[in-house]
Design an enzyme around this catalytic site. Structure first.
Site, PDB file in Angstrom:
ATOM      1  N   ASP A 135      40.590  47.760  44.164  1.00 26.26           N
ATOM      2  CA  ASP A 135      40.263  49.140  43.771  1.00 26.26           C
ATOM      3  C   ASP A 135      40.941  50.068  44.777  1.00 26.26           C
ATOM      4  O   ASP A 135      41.419  49.625  45.835  1.00 26.26           O
ATOM      5  CB  ASP A 135      38.740  49.350  43.791  1.00 26.26           C
ATOM      6  CG  ASP A 135      38.352  50.778  43.419  1.00 26.26           C
ATOM      7  OD1 ASP A 135      38.994  51.359  42.527  1.00 26.26           O
ATOM      8  OD2 ASP A 135      37.426  51.329  44.042  1.00 26.26           O
ATOM      9  N   SER A 136      40.915  51.353  44.481  1.00 28.08           N
ATOM     10  CA  SER A 136      41.448  52.331  45.425  1.00 28.08           C
ATOM     11  C   SER A 136      40.588  52.404  46.687  1.00 28.08           C
ATOM     12  O   SER A 136      41.039  52.910  47.699  1.00 28.08           O
ATOM     13  CB  SER A 136      41.487  53.697  44.756  1.00 28.08           C
ATOM     14  OG  SER A 136      40.201  54.024  44.266  1.00 28.08           O
ATOM     15  N   CYS A 147      39.158  49.222  38.919  1.00 28.72           N
ATOM     16  CA  CYS A 147      39.475  50.633  39.111  1.00 28.72           C
ATOM     17  C   CYS A 147      39.812  51.199  37.739  1.00 28.72           C
ATOM     18  O   CYS A 147      40.763  50.728  37.084  1.00 28.72           O
ATOM     19  CB  CYS A 147      40.678  50.745  40.053  1.00 28.72           C
ATOM     20  SG  CYS A 147      41.319  52.420  40.218  1.00 28.72           S
ATOM     21  N   GLU A 151      31.232  58.505  47.898  1.00 24.52           N
ATOM     22  CA  GLU A 151      31.792  57.958  49.146  1.00 24.52           C
ATOM     23  C   GLU A 151      31.104  58.544  50.378  1.00 24.52           C
ATOM     24  O   GLU A 151      31.102  57.936  51.437  1.00 24.52           O
ATOM     25  CB  GLU A 151      33.308  58.192  49.190  1.00 24.52           C
ATOM     26  CG  GLU A 151      34.016  57.476  48.041  1.00 24.52           C
ATOM     27  CD  GLU A 151      35.107  56.515  48.466  1.00 24.52           C
ATOM     28  OE1 GLU A 151      35.647  56.672  49.558  1.00 24.52           O
ATOM     29  OE2 GLU A 151      35.416  55.605  47.670  1.00 24.52           O
ATOM     30  N   CYS A 160      34.605  54.798  35.766  1.00 24.47           N
ATOM     31  CA  CYS A 160      35.110  54.723  37.139  1.00 24.47           C
ATOM     32  C   CYS A 160      34.094  53.877  37.889  1.00 24.47           C
ATOM     33  O   CYS A 160      32.874  54.066  37.723  1.00 24.47           O
ATOM     34  CB  CYS A 160      35.187  56.130  37.728  1.00 24.47           C
ATOM     35  SG  CYS A 160      35.435  56.143  39.515  1.00 24.47           S
ATOM     36  N   HIS A 169      33.045  53.856  40.748  1.00 25.70           N
ATOM     37  CA  HIS A 169      32.148  54.536  41.682  1.00 25.70           C
ATOM     38  C   HIS A 169      30.852  55.013  40.982  1.00 25.70           C
ATOM     39  O   HIS A 169      29.842  55.248  41.634  1.00 25.70           O
ATOM     40  CB  HIS A 169      32.807  55.792  42.262  1.00 25.70           C
ATOM     41  CG  HIS A 169      33.780  55.528  43.359  1.00 25.70           C
ATOM     42  ND1 HIS A 169      34.940  54.829  43.175  1.00 25.70           N
ATOM     43  CD2 HIS A 169      33.759  55.887  44.669  1.00 25.70           C
ATOM     44  CE1 HIS A 169      35.604  54.781  44.318  1.00 25.70           C
ATOM     45  NE2 HIS A 169      34.904  55.407  45.247  1.00 25.70           N
TER      46      HIS A 169
HETATM   47  N1  DGL Z   1      37.479  53.637  41.725  1.00 26.32           N
HETATM   48  C1  DGL Z   1      38.416  54.552  41.120  1.00 26.32           C
HETATM   49  C2  DGL Z   1      38.378  54.409  39.602  1.00 26.32           C
HETATM   50  O1  DGL Z   1      37.656  53.602  39.095  1.00 26.32           O
HETATM   51  C3  DGL Z   1      38.079  55.995  41.425  1.00 26.32           C
HETATM   52  C4  DGL Z   1      38.438  56.543  42.746  1.00 26.32           C
HETATM   53  C5  DGL Z   1      39.811  57.101  42.807  1.00 26.32           C
HETATM   54  O2  DGL Z   1      40.088  58.206  42.282  1.00 26.32           O
HETATM   55  O3  DGL Z   1      40.599  56.437  43.415  1.00 26.32           O
HETATM   56  O4  DGL Z   1      39.064  55.099  38.916  1.00 26.32           O
END
Ligand code: DGL
Length: 269
Positions: free
Chosen positions: A10-11, A73, A151, A185, A187
């Site tokens: 993931d990012s 992600c 975050e 997403c 998150h």
């Molecule tokens: N975890 C990323 C996603 O699912 C979101 C965070 C980001 O913008 O990098 O898109």
């Protein structure tokens, strides 16, 4: 039977919501996680940059001899699915599994999609939903402010800033009467209680990381790639701030990270 690890990336931290589900559903599997904490967020970037990052993240995981890759992600899954399709091992993103789950869950055919700006602009979830349930009304909402709220850990009790942000983003869904929302997403599952409080408990929330973990389980079985007697070792790698990662990871994983979080420089691969 295949003892090689599952690679998840993931990012940043969000993909740990998928790891949490893998550890629960597939306790024998070894996992290598890469969080690109030095370059997060991905969701505000352009296509070419997201593709480049996705390719480098996958290359890193492949160096660890992974048998399967999960792009945990929403942004990579939406913008760079062709990178996943080009890998020498099976790979999935979160879009198709979440779309299937939402199509099964909805009763009134009204589905809301939440994601980063890049995810929503790509139209990926709408396309996937149309493929599995053409008679559906879609409502899409980019939620870039959700990522820093999560975050920074503003996810407890009734945090007033998070409550207001949720209300602002979700108002169109409430007015439209959606009965199912894709948390597109990884998150966003951490904001589930806020979203349910505002939308009502009868609105079904689809957790993209959980759906990807279920799809991984199905594919490992179908491809005979399961590890049935492993001890479920996890290795965590990040591109910056390993200490911060270890501290915040607990809220995503639901348990403390005991393993040492290692830092990697993707430029030296
Ligand atoms: N975890 C990323 C996603 O699912 C979101 C965070 C980001 O913008 O990098 O898109």
């Amino acid at each position: 039977m295949d003892k090689r690890p599952i690679g998840v990336f993931d990012s940043g931290l969000g993909g740990l919501t998928a790891v949490r589900q893998i550890l629960k559903r597939l306790p024998n599997e070894n996992v290598v996680y890469f969080g690109d904490t030095g370059r997060v967020p991905y969701g505000t970037r352009g296509e070419a940059v997201i593709e480049k990052y996705a390719k480098e993240d996958c290359d890193f995981l492949l160096q660890h001899d992974v048998k399967f890759v999960i792009a945990a992600c929403g942004t990579v899954s939406s913008v760079a699915p062709h990178i996943l399709a080009s890998l020498p091992v099976p790979a999935i993103g979160v879009v198709e599994p979440s779309a299937k789950a939402a199509a099964n869950a909805t009763e009134n055919g009204k589905i809301g999609i939440l994601g980063t700006s890049a995810t929503i602009n790509s139209g990926s979830f709408v396309k996937a939903l149309k493929a599995v349930r053409p008679q559906t009304e879609f409502y899409s909402q980019p939620c870039p402010l959700f990522i820093p709220l999560v975050e920074n850990g503003w996810i407890h009790d009734n945090d007033p800033i998070t409550t207001l942000t949720v209300e602002r983003y979700l108002k169109p869904f409430k007015e439209a009467g959606v009965d199912t929302i894709i948390l597109g997403c990884t998150h966003f599952p951490l904001l589930s209680s806020f979203i349910s409080r505002y939308m009502g408990n009868d609105v079904t929330l689809i957790d993209a990381g959980e759906e990807a973990a279920k799809a991984c389980e199905e594919q490992l079985k179908a491809l005979s790639l399961e590890n049935t007697d492993g001890s479920g070792q996890c290795q965590y790698f990040v591109s910056d701030h390993p200490k911060d990662f270890a501290q915040i990871a607990e809220i995503f994983l639901g348990k403390p990270v005991q393993e040492q979080v290692k830092i990697v420089d993707l430029n030296t691969l």
